[in-house]
Each structure stands twice: as structure tokens, then as C-alpha cells.
Design a protein around this motif. Structure first.
Motif, PDB file in Angstrom:
ATOM      1  N   LYS A   1      -3.331   1.207  -4.307  1.00  0.00           N
ATOM      2  CA  LYS A   1      -2.851   2.209  -3.014  1.00  0.00           C
ATOM      3  C   LYS A   1      -3.092   1.738  -1.434  1.00  0.00           C
ATOM      4  O   LYS A   1      -2.325   2.215  -0.689  1.00  0.00           O
ATOM      5  N   THR A   2      -4.479   2.362  -1.503  1.00  0.00           N
ATOM      6  CA  THR A   2      -4.924   2.563  -0.313  1.00  0.00           C
ATOM      7  C   THR A   2      -5.527   1.128   0.873  1.00  0.00           C
ATOM      8  O   THR A   2      -6.027   0.874  -0.326  1.00  0.00           O
TER       9      THR A   2
ATOM     10  N   LEU B   1      -1.065   4.179   1.191  1.00  0.00           N
ATOM     11  CA  LEU B   1      -1.543   5.376   1.866  1.00  0.00           C
ATOM     12  C   LEU B   1      -2.666   3.696   3.020  1.00  0.00           C
ATOM     13  O   LEU B   1      -3.137   2.787   2.266  1.00  0.00           O
TER      14      LEU B   1
ATOM     15  N   SER C   1       0.628  -1.220   0.010  1.00  0.00           N
ATOM     16  CA  SER C   1      -0.207   0.095  -0.484  1.00  0.00           C
ATOM     17  C   SER C   1       1.046   1.772  -0.116  1.00  0.00           C
ATOM     18  O   SER C   1       2.025   1.265   0.632  1.00  0.00           O
TER      19      SER C   1
ATOM     20  N   LEU D   1      -8.025   7.452  -2.527  1.00  0.00           N
ATOM     21  CA  LEU D   1      -8.892   7.438  -0.595  1.00  0.00           C
ATOM     22  C   LEU D   1      -9.504   5.429  -1.757  1.00  0.00           C
ATOM     23  O   LEU D   1     -10.008   4.801  -0.831  1.00  0.00           O
TER      24      LEU D   1
ATOM     25  N   VAL E   1       1.223  11.839   0.516  1.00  0.00           N
ATOM     26  CA  VAL E   1       1.314  10.740  -0.646  1.00  0.00           C
ATOM     27  C   VAL E   1       1.731  11.023  -1.846  1.00  0.00           C
ATOM     28  O   VAL E   1       2.667  10.504  -2.484  1.00  0.00           O
TER      29      VAL E   1
END
Lengths: 375, 308
Positions: free
Chosen positions: A242-243, A12, A10, A237, A135
Motif C-alpha cells: 500500500k505504501t 499512500l 499505492s 506505513l 487512507v
């Protein structure tokens, strides 16, 4: 247990949860795990308990990051930052204002000054803004966000869409109609608008509306910047690559109830939930006669006068209270597991034991990370 | 004496971090008020799942519902409160629907500074007219501050119109001798920090409000003597007996209560009332009636539980 992969893959990790469940410690501990795996990690927090702040090197609030001193055998880097949300609203204006004149006009405006503190959700909005910047900067392999404790779960995600909706050019233009009218800019107002303005004027006062329009004229120039940022935050988000969201709760009725709703909300908003940490669970070893005997011997060995029977009676009472408490927590956990199993969709449920004292140094955080991720 | 005074007032605002038990305390205060024969209402502010539902076994709505003799509950949801407020404020009532269905206006009303506070305080003011005692289970502390700060902000921003008049009315309500603020705290560092901060901010933004009361909820009284505590914490450190662990667990809770109590007394000018932990086994209505007993006792035995 949490898989290391979540930390490694990840960009974030967002920790959500109600207040008082140890969300800050869990966030810091996850970040530390990243550093132990060789990553450059930032933990972003808001108003943590003082001693934890001290241990992370955060002596004061401010949007600057501090490197946390770690043992030599940890190959990665850990930085921490405590977000000052009041400061960030101004810096956001600085960032999105097209020129200095607009910036000064806005920051000097009485309505802006009131708005920046009273805008519903402005703090949460600023948190998501600052987050995106960090980020986006590419300076970190991973950012772990300790969200502000909110009873209404994901306020800070909502704030951005609310503000963006309000700053929608159509909304602004609508409010600017009478202003332009007075200056001969606009043409004829639509019938309903006239009516609405009369009503709004009756409620809020004509002076306020006029001042508000002036404020919007300047704010309108910011719109493109705002909108672009809002969309970028939104996209980040929602990004499954990524999150990851992690819900943190304690083994109490209230906390689990709130967490169930968090989880549902995350699902509804299609935000990627990785799992749940049930933090600070009480662990009790059952008593047997050996325990009593050996404890008596320990007491005998002491050179201090004490009423042994009395002390033992009290300790047994304390032990039974502790056991009751632990049973309640275990029941709650079992019930909780059942009720979220569908929504969790294969995500993890990790539990951590209550550690004596508060988690306020790196050693305790490392310890906590072992409970979360294994050794 | 403190609780009796509180129950003979007109308006009690109960504030605190989520999870501190302020809903149960609000319900307990309401129960006591109703028992004393005063027409009492316990109000929540725009919550999705009213805590009063679980406590009193009702479906709490905007329109007050009677749950027992002299006791009603209500949930001041945003949409109903706003409609009512506009009906009260706008001279031509038939236009209200147009006003509320306009999406530009909705967007404005949702974010307009102080608008929520205006509407909520105004509705609370209405209830104070209708009931002898109004207990408000306030939203989280940050919102409490903006609610208390609201009249000042409004008087500053609006020089005319209904909002200015609302600001004046609300300022009068908040400075009324019959209005009280209760801050609910727990023996946890972060909660104590926030309580002290809220107390400080309350003084700043609503200096005319009476000195708040602080309830230190879920406290532990002392089980062990000083000597016993010393033995457990200093002299048996090598022992890993579950007995010692239990003793330490209990001592830690006691120490947390003492430290929270000391800090609250030292760092605020408020009176601190200690409430014990009430177990979960009775369910939420059981907790509330036990809490009500404890609140009553704290008057009869001043300093009860404050042996810490």
C-alpha cells in the motif's frame, strides 16, 4: 524517472525531506500525476508556501479538503488538505473517548491542555493519525502526504510509538499506584515504587504528580482506542503493497547529508522506500561565440541606450557563477548516487531542473510532473 | 555595532530552520568571540551528528572540548544532560542510577511536558556560569519556541519543587540583559514566513527577551544596474541565449534577497543583518572563517550589502 506504476499501485505515498527543498511542490505534483492517470487523489500538506496553497485552493488552514480545479482533459480528481495539527489532537480525544464524561474530563484538564501542545512529537503524531483516517476512509485511490519538514527525519513515525509506549497500561498503572493508595484502592506498594515516587515527588512536586495521576485515570480509559489506532498506523506505513516512501532533497551538502540518513532510517525501520527525487537542479548551457554574437545583435535591435561591453561582462560573470553553482550540484549528485546506491536497492533517482520562479500554479505542477514521470 | 554588542554579551541563542546555515553562523560567532579574548563555547543541543565535528575537526561530546585558543564545543545530548540534571536536582545522588534505569520513569521523562526544555535550559545556565560567552546552535524553530515558552509553562504548572525553581532561574536567564536571540533566515518564501512567525511567537511567549537580530544568510548583492535589469527582464524576453538565462538567474536571486529583506523589515521589529553567500569550495571550516570576516565587516560598514 519515476514509474507511473508507483502512483497507480499505492494507496499512500509519503514524501520525506528537510525543509526548503520543494517537498510540497513535489508532493502536489505526484498527486497531480495520479489525477492525470484517472485516480481520485488527495494531497495532504502542512504549512505550504502561500502561493502554492492558493493555487491548490487552500485559502485557510483546516482539516477540510478542497477540490482543486483542473483542466477538462484530466480525467481524475485532485483534492488538497492542509492539516491543522492542534485541532486534530482534540478530535482524536473525541474519537477514542468511550463516553462524553471522559472526553470532557480530559479536555478540561489543565495537564491535558499543556500536554496536547507540549507533548514531544504531538504534532507529528497527529499527522500520522489524520493520515490513517484519510487512507482508511476509502474515499481516495491515493493519498500523498507531504510530511512536516524535520531535521530528525522520521519524527512523525516515532511519535506514535512513543505515545503508545507512554500510554501502555502498565506504565499508567504504575503511576496510579500512589493515587489509588490514597483512596484505599491499591494494596501495598512495591518497595522500589515508593522510593521512585518520593524522588519524582521531590523533582516535580507532589501537587503535580497528584494532578498527573488524576489525568491518567481518565486517560487510561482511552488506552484501547489509542493502541488500536497506533497499530493500524504502524501497519499501514510498513505495508509494501500500500505504501511508498519518496525522499526529496536538493543538491546541497546539507540536504543530501540529511537525506542519506533518512534513507538509512527508512531501511532500519523496514519502511518501503521507492526512491529519491533530487529537486531543483540548476541547468546551464555552455557559452560559445555564437551566443555572444547573437546576443549582441539582440541588444542592437533594442531601442535602449546601454553600455554593451559592461552588460556583456556582467552577463558572462553571471554565467560563470551559474556554471560554478551547477558544477557543485553535479559533483554533489554524483557523490550522493554512489553513497546511496546500496541502500536504494533498485529504487529510482529522479532529478528535476530548477524552474524559474517558484512553483505556484497548476501549470507549473503539471510541468514538474513531466520531469518526474516523463510525458 | 550589532555584532560587537552580540559578542560582548553572555548568551547568544542562534535559531532558524534546518539548512539556513545556523550551525556555520554559530561557529563563526564563536570564532569571533574567542578571537576577542573571551572564553567561548559553541553548544549544540542533542544532535546525532554534531555540525561542529566537520567545522572544527573534533568529535564533539557532552564534555566540552577545546578546539582552539578560548574556543570550546559541546553537544548537550539528552541522556547526559538528564543524568547531570538529576544529579544536581535530586538530593540523594546515589539513587540516580535507579531512577534512570526504571523504564516507567524513563517513559515519563521522555514525554513529560517541558522536561527536555528544563534540562537543556538548566545545562545552558550552568555553562553561562563557566564561560564568558555561550553560543547555542538551537534545534529547529518550533523547539526554540517551546524552549523560550518553558519558564512560563513551568511556573503555571508547578507550584513547588525543583522544577518551579528551575523555571524561575530560566526565566531570569532569558530576561537577562546579556541574553540575545538570533534568527537565521534565507531569501526563500517559506523560510521568511517561518522567521516572521517565529519572531511573532517569541514576542508572545518571551516578551522579556531582548529584540532578536535577524541574519539574512546567503544573500546576493546587485550585479546589474536598474537599466540593465530592465533590459534583461522586459526587453529580451524572446531571447533564449544562455547569457540572458544566466542574467535572469542572477536577477532572480537578487530579487529574492530584496523581497526577503523588505518583508523581514516590514513584518518584524528586528534589525536585519545581510550576510552574503559564501561558496562551498573551501569546505565547512573555510565557510566559517569567511562568515566570521563577513560578520566583522557588517559592523565596520553598516548597510554593507544592503544596497538591495
Amino acid at each position: 524517472m519515476i514509474s507511473d506504476q508507483i502512483v497507480q499501485d499505492s494507496k499512500l505515498i509519503v514524501c520525506v525531506g528537510s525543509g526548503g527543498v520543494g517537498k510540497t511542490s513535489v508532493s502536489a505534483s505526484i498527486a497531480l500525476r495520479g489525477a492525470m492517470l484517472g485516480q481520485k487523489v488527495l494531497v495532504l500538506t502542512i504549512d505550504p508556501a502561500r502561493r502554492l496553497a492558493n493555487s491548490l485552493g487552500l485559502s485557510k488552514i483546516g482539516n477540510t479538503e478542497h477540490r482543486v480545479l483542473l483542466d477538462n482533459d484530466i480525467s481524475g480528481e485532485l483534492s488538497a488538505m492542509m492539516l491543522d495539527t492542534e485541532q486534530t489532537f482534540n478530535s482524536l480525544i473525541d474519537k477514542v473517548a468511550p463516553d462524553e464524561a471522559t472526553r470532557d474530563a480530559i479536555r478540561g484538564n489543565r495537564i491535558y491542555q499543556t500536554l496536547s501542545n507540549h507533548f514531544s512529537g504531538s504534532q507529528e503524531y497527529m499527522a500520522s493519525e489524520a493520515l490513517f483516517d484519510l487512507v482508511d476512509s476509502g474515499r481516495f485511490d491515493l493519498v500523498v502526504l507531504d510530511t512536516p519538514p524535520a531535521k530528525n527525519a522520521l519524527n512523525f513515525l516515532e511519535a506514535s510509538s512513543k505515545l503508545a509506549r507512554f500510554l501502555d497500561p502498565r506504565v499508567i498503572k504504575w503511576f496510579l499506584v500512589p493515587y489509588r493508595e490514597r483512596r484505599g484502592i491499591g494494596k501495598l506498594m512495591m518497595g522500589t515504587s515508593v522510593l521512585m515516587f518520593k524522588l519524582l515527588g521531590a523533582i516535580f512536586g507532589k501537587e503535580f504528580l497528584a494532578e498527573f495521576s488524576e489525568f491518567l485515570i481518565n486517560f487510561e480509559k482511552l488506552y484501547d482506542g489509542f493502541q488500536a489506532r497506533h497499530e493500524a498506523v504502524h501497519e499501514l506505513l510498513r505495508s509494501k503493497d500500500k505504501t511508498k516512501f519518496i525522499a526529496v532533497c536538493a543538491a546541497t551538502d546539507a540536504s543530501m547529508d540529511v537525506t542519506k540518513h533518512f534513507i538509512q532510517e527508512l531501511l532500519d525501520k523496514e519502511l518501503p522506500l521507492a526512491g529519491v527525487v533530487v529537486n531543483k537542479m540548476l541547468q546551464v548551457v555552455d557559452l560559445n561565440s555564437d551566443h555572444l554574437e547573437s546576443f549582441k545583435l539582440d541588444l542592437d535591435a533594442l531601442d535602449i541606450a546601454v553600455h554593451q561591453e559592461e552588460l556583456l561582462r556582467k552577463l558572462e560573470q553571471a554565467h560563470s557563477e551559474m556554471k560554478d553553482q551547477s558544477d557543485i550540484e553535479q559533483d554533489l549528485l554524483n557523490e550522493f548516487k554512489i553513497s546511496i546506491s546500496n541502500s536504494l536497492n533498485g529504487g529510482f533517482i529522479a532529478k528535476t531542473p530548477r524552474i524559474r520562479g517558484e512553483v505556484h500554479d497548476i501549470k507549473a505542477l503539471v510541468n514538474l510532473s513531466y520531469f518526474l514521470f516523463g510525458n | 555595532m550589532k555584532i560587537k554588542e552580540l559578542l560582548s554579551s553572555k548568551l547568544v541563542l542562534v535559531s532558524g530552520k534546518g539548512g539556513t546555515g545556523k550551525s556555520a553562523i554559530s561557529a563563526a560567532l564563536g570564532t569571533l568571540g574567542a578571537k576577542s579574548g573571551r572564553d567561548t563555547i559553541v553548544v549544540e543541543v542533542d544532535v546525532n551528528r554534531p555540525a561542529m565535528n566537520g567545522i572544527f575537526g573534533v568529535d564533539s561530546q557532552f564534555t566540552p572540548k577545546m578546539v582552539s585558543a578560548n574556543l570550546s564545543v559541546s553537544n548537550l545530548d539528552w541522556a547526559s544532560s538528564l543524568t547531570r540534571w538529576i544529579v544536581r536536582t535530586v538530593p540523594a545522588g546515589r539513587l540516580v542510577k535507579h531512577l534512570l534505569s526504571n523504564k516507567f520513569i524513563r517513559a515519563f521523562l521522555d514525554v513529560a511536558p517541558g522536561n527536555r526544555e528544563t534540562v537543556v535550559l538548566s545545562e545552558i545556565g550552568q555553562l553561562v556560569e563557566r564561560y564568558d560567552l555561550v553560543i547555542v546552535d538551537m534545534p529547529a524553530s518550533g523547539h526554540t519556541i517551546s524552549l523560550l515558552d518553558f519558564p512560563r509553562t513551568m511556573l503555571n504548572l508547578f507550584s513547588s519543587g525543583p522544577i518551579r525553581r528551575e523555571g524561575e532561574r530560566s526565566a531570569a536567564l532569558l530576561s537577562d540583559a546579556g541574553t540575545n536571540l538570533v534568527l537565521v533566515a534565507l531569501s526563500e518564501e517559506m523560510v521568511v514566513n517561518e522567521t516572521i512567525e517565529t519572531h511573532r511567537r517569541v514576542h508572545e511567549v518571551a516578551s522579556e527577551l531582548k529584540e532578536p537580530l535577524i541574519f539574512l544568510n546567503r544573500s546576493q548583492d546587485n550585479l546589474f544596474s536598474k537599466n540593465e535589469a530592465l533590459i534583461l527582464s522586459e526587453h529580451l524576453t524572446g531571447s533564449d541565449s544562455p547569457l540572458r538565462t544566466a542574467g535572469e538567474w542572477r536577477l532572480e536571486l537578487e530579487a529574492a534577497t530584496k523581497s526577503a529583506h523588505d518583508r523581514l523589515e516590514r513584518e518584524t521589529s528586528a534589525s536585519v543583518i545581510i550576510l552574503p553567500e559564501v561558496t562551498h569550495k573551501e569546505g565547512s571550516s573555510g565557510i566559517v572563517s569567511k562568515l566570521a570576516d563577513e560578520l566583522n565587516n557588517s559592523d565596520n560598514h553598516p548597510g554593507a550589502g544592503s544596497s538591495v
